[in-house]
Design a protein around this motif. Sequence first.
Motif, PDB file in Angstrom:
ATOM      1  N   MET A 163     -53.625  -9.640  39.047  1.00 39.47           N
ATOM      2  CA  MET A 163     -53.231  -9.056  40.309  1.00 39.47           C
ATOM      3  C   MET A 163     -53.083 -10.176  41.334  1.00 39.47           C
ATOM      4  SD  MET A 163     -55.180  -6.236  42.668  1.00 39.47           S
ATOM      5  CE  MET A 163     -56.523  -7.295  43.100  1.00 39.47           C
ATOM      6  N   CYS A 164     -52.006 -10.139  42.078  1.00 37.88           N
ATOM      7  CA  CYS A 164     -51.753 -11.118  43.128  1.00 37.88           C
ATOM      8  C   CYS A 164     -52.713 -10.868  44.288  1.00 37.88           C
ATOM      9  CB  CYS A 164     -50.310 -11.003  43.615  1.00 37.88           C
ATOM     10  SG  CYS A 164     -49.905 -12.082  45.002  1.00 37.88           S
ATOM     11  N   LEU A 165     -53.431 -11.908  44.709  1.00 43.13           N
ATOM     12  CA  LEU A 165     -54.369 -11.737  45.816  1.00 43.13           C
ATOM     13  C   LEU A 165     -53.681 -11.702  47.172  1.00 43.13           C
ATOM     14  CD1 LEU A 165     -57.451 -13.856  44.727  1.00 43.13           C
ATOM     15  CD2 LEU A 165     -57.054 -11.418  44.517  1.00 43.13           C
ATOM     16  N   GLU A 166     -52.404 -11.994  47.211  1.00 40.97           N
ATOM     17  CA  GLU A 166     -51.680 -11.936  48.489  1.00 40.97           C
ATOM     18  C   GLU A 166     -51.060 -10.560  48.731  1.00 40.97           C
ATOM     19  OE1 GLU A 166     -48.429 -14.557  50.961  1.00 40.97           O
ATOM     20  OE2 GLU A 166     -49.749 -15.494  49.495  1.00 40.97           O
ATOM     21  N   CYS A 167     -50.444  -9.966  47.708  1.00 39.42           N
ATOM     22  CA  CYS A 167     -49.733  -8.702  47.934  1.00 39.42           C
ATOM     23  C   CYS A 167     -50.173  -7.554  47.026  1.00 39.42           C
ATOM     24  CB  CYS A 167     -48.225  -8.917  47.791  1.00 39.42           C
ATOM     25  SG  CYS A 167     -47.663  -9.181  46.097  1.00 39.42           S
ATOM     26  N   HIS A 216     -49.539  -7.229  43.751  1.00 38.58           N
ATOM     27  CA  HIS A 216     -48.677  -7.042  42.585  1.00 38.58           C
ATOM     28  C   HIS A 216     -49.494  -7.262  41.312  1.00 38.58           C
ATOM     29  CE1 HIS A 216     -45.173  -7.430  39.933  1.00 38.58           C
ATOM     30  NE2 HIS A 216     -45.793  -8.481  39.419  1.00 38.58           N
ATOM     31  N   VAL A 217     -49.312  -6.395  40.317  1.00 41.90           N
ATOM     32  CA  VAL A 217     -50.002  -6.548  39.046  1.00 41.90           C
ATOM     33  C   VAL A 217     -48.976  -6.950  37.998  1.00 41.90           C
ATOM     34  CG1 VAL A 217     -51.327  -5.372  37.252  1.00 41.90           C
ATOM     35  CG2 VAL A 217     -51.759  -4.850  39.654  1.00 41.90           C
ATOM     36  N   ASP A 272     -49.768 -14.903  30.856  1.00 41.59           N
ATOM     37  CA  ASP A 272     -48.878 -15.723  30.039  1.00 41.59           C
ATOM     38  C   ASP A 272     -49.067 -15.515  28.533  1.00 41.59           C
ATOM     39  OD1 ASP A 272     -47.724 -16.673  32.283  1.00 41.59           O
ATOM     40  OD2 ASP A 272     -48.428 -18.727  32.080  1.00 41.59           O
ATOM     41  N   SER A 273     -50.170 -14.908  28.124  1.00 45.44           N
ATOM     42  CA  SER A 273     -50.319 -14.611  26.704  1.00 45.44           C
ATOM     43  C   SER A 273     -49.561 -13.339  26.325  1.00 45.44           C
ATOM     44  CB  SER A 273     -51.796 -14.485  26.329  1.00 45.44           C
ATOM     45  OG  SER A 273     -52.393 -13.415  27.031  1.00 45.44           O
ATOM     46  N   SER A 274     -49.005 -12.650  27.310  1.00 42.78           N
ATOM     47  CA  SER A 274     -48.182 -11.469  27.066  1.00 42.78           C
ATOM     48  C   SER A 274     -46.708 -11.873  26.993  1.00 42.78           C
ATOM     49  CB  SER A 274     -48.368 -10.456  28.196  1.00 42.78           C
ATOM     50  OG  SER A 274     -49.703 -10.017  28.239  1.00 42.78           O
ATOM     51  N   LEU A 275     -45.899 -11.038  26.414  1.00 40.05           N
ATOM     52  CA  LEU A 275     -44.507 -11.348  26.116  1.00 40.05           C
ATOM     53  C   LEU A 275     -43.682 -11.785  27.324  1.00 40.05           C
ATOM     54  CD1 LEU A 275     -42.236 -11.432  24.013  1.00 40.05           C
ATOM     55  CD2 LEU A 275     -41.870  -8.997  24.448  1.00 40.05           C
ATOM     56  N   HIS A 276     -43.766 -11.074  28.427  1.00 39.16           N
ATOM     57  CA  HIS A 276     -42.840 -11.335  29.538  1.00 39.16           C
ATOM     58  C   HIS A 276     -43.415 -12.168  30.683  1.00 39.16           C
ATOM     59  CE1 HIS A 276     -39.857  -8.876  27.634  1.00 39.16           C
ATOM     60  NE2 HIS A 276     -40.741  -7.894  27.524  1.00 39.16           N
ATOM     61  N   LYS A 277     -44.684 -12.484  30.652  1.00 31.58           N
ATOM     62  CA  LYS A 277     -45.316 -13.379  31.636  1.00 31.58           C
ATOM     63  C   LYS A 277     -45.005 -12.978  33.075  1.00 31.58           C
ATOM     64  CE  LYS A 277     -45.100 -17.147  28.322  1.00 31.58           C
ATOM     65  NZ  LYS A 277     -44.750 -18.525  28.068  1.00 31.58           N
ATOM     66  N   HIS A 278     -45.190 -11.699  33.408  1.00 35.82           N
ATOM     67  CA  HIS A 278     -44.814 -11.201  34.729  1.00 35.82           C
ATOM     68  C   HIS A 278     -45.582 -11.829  35.881  1.00 35.82           C
ATOM     69  CE1 HIS A 278     -43.187  -7.694  32.334  1.00 35.82           C
ATOM     70  NE2 HIS A 278     -42.151  -8.215  32.928  1.00 35.82           N
ATOM     71  N   ALA A 279     -46.840 -12.228  35.680  1.00 37.21           N
ATOM     72  CA  ALA A 279     -47.593 -12.854  36.768  1.00 37.21           C
ATOM     73  C   ALA A 279     -46.966 -14.197  37.140  1.00 37.21           C
ATOM     74  CB  ALA A 279     -49.059 -13.032  36.372  1.00 37.21           C
ATOM     75  N   THR A 338     -42.072 -15.400  44.492  1.00 35.55           N
ATOM     76  CA  THR A 338     -42.652 -15.187  45.818  1.00 35.55           C
ATOM     77  C   THR A 338     -43.414 -16.387  46.381  1.00 35.55           C
ATOM     78  OG1 THR A 338     -44.743 -14.384  44.923  1.00 35.55           O
ATOM     79  CG2 THR A 338     -42.987 -12.737  45.303  1.00 35.55           C
ATOM     80  N   GLN A 339     -43.813 -17.313  45.509  1.00 39.27           N
ATOM     81  CA  GLN A 339     -44.699 -18.429  45.869  1.00 39.27           C
ATOM     82  C   GLN A 339     -46.100 -17.960  46.270  1.00 39.27           C
ATOM     83  OE1 GLN A 339     -43.743 -21.774  45.293  1.00 39.27           O
ATOM     84  NE2 GLN A 339     -42.251 -20.509  44.222  1.00 39.27           N
ATOM     85  N   HIS A 340     -46.500 -16.745  45.880  1.00 37.62           N
ATOM     86  CA  HIS A 340     -47.879 -16.284  46.074  1.00 37.62           C
ATOM     87  C   HIS A 340     -48.718 -16.998  45.016  1.00 37.62           C
ATOM     88  CE1 HIS A 340     -46.376 -12.215  47.890  1.00 37.62           C
ATOM     89  NE2 HIS A 340     -46.150 -13.242  48.686  1.00 37.62           N
TER      90      HIS A 340
END
Length: 53
Positions: free
Chosen positions: A1-5, A7-8, A12-19, A26-28
């Motif tokens: 979870m992003c500590l700025e906004c 977003h969950v 990186d161990s997951s397929l799409h690396k959404h974080a 966003t540069q968060h």
Amino acid sequence: MCLECGHVGCCDSSLHKHATKHFHKTQHPIMRSIEPGESWGWCYIDEMEVDVA
């Protein structure tokens, strides 16, 4: 979870690396684990684990 906004995104161990994609978009810089019992975070700028307890 992003500590700025709040977003969950998957790690990186997951397929799409959404974080990581969220950071590049966003540069968060700091994400934290939301897994039960975990209290670690990651700073993308310093590329190091951070304590978020």
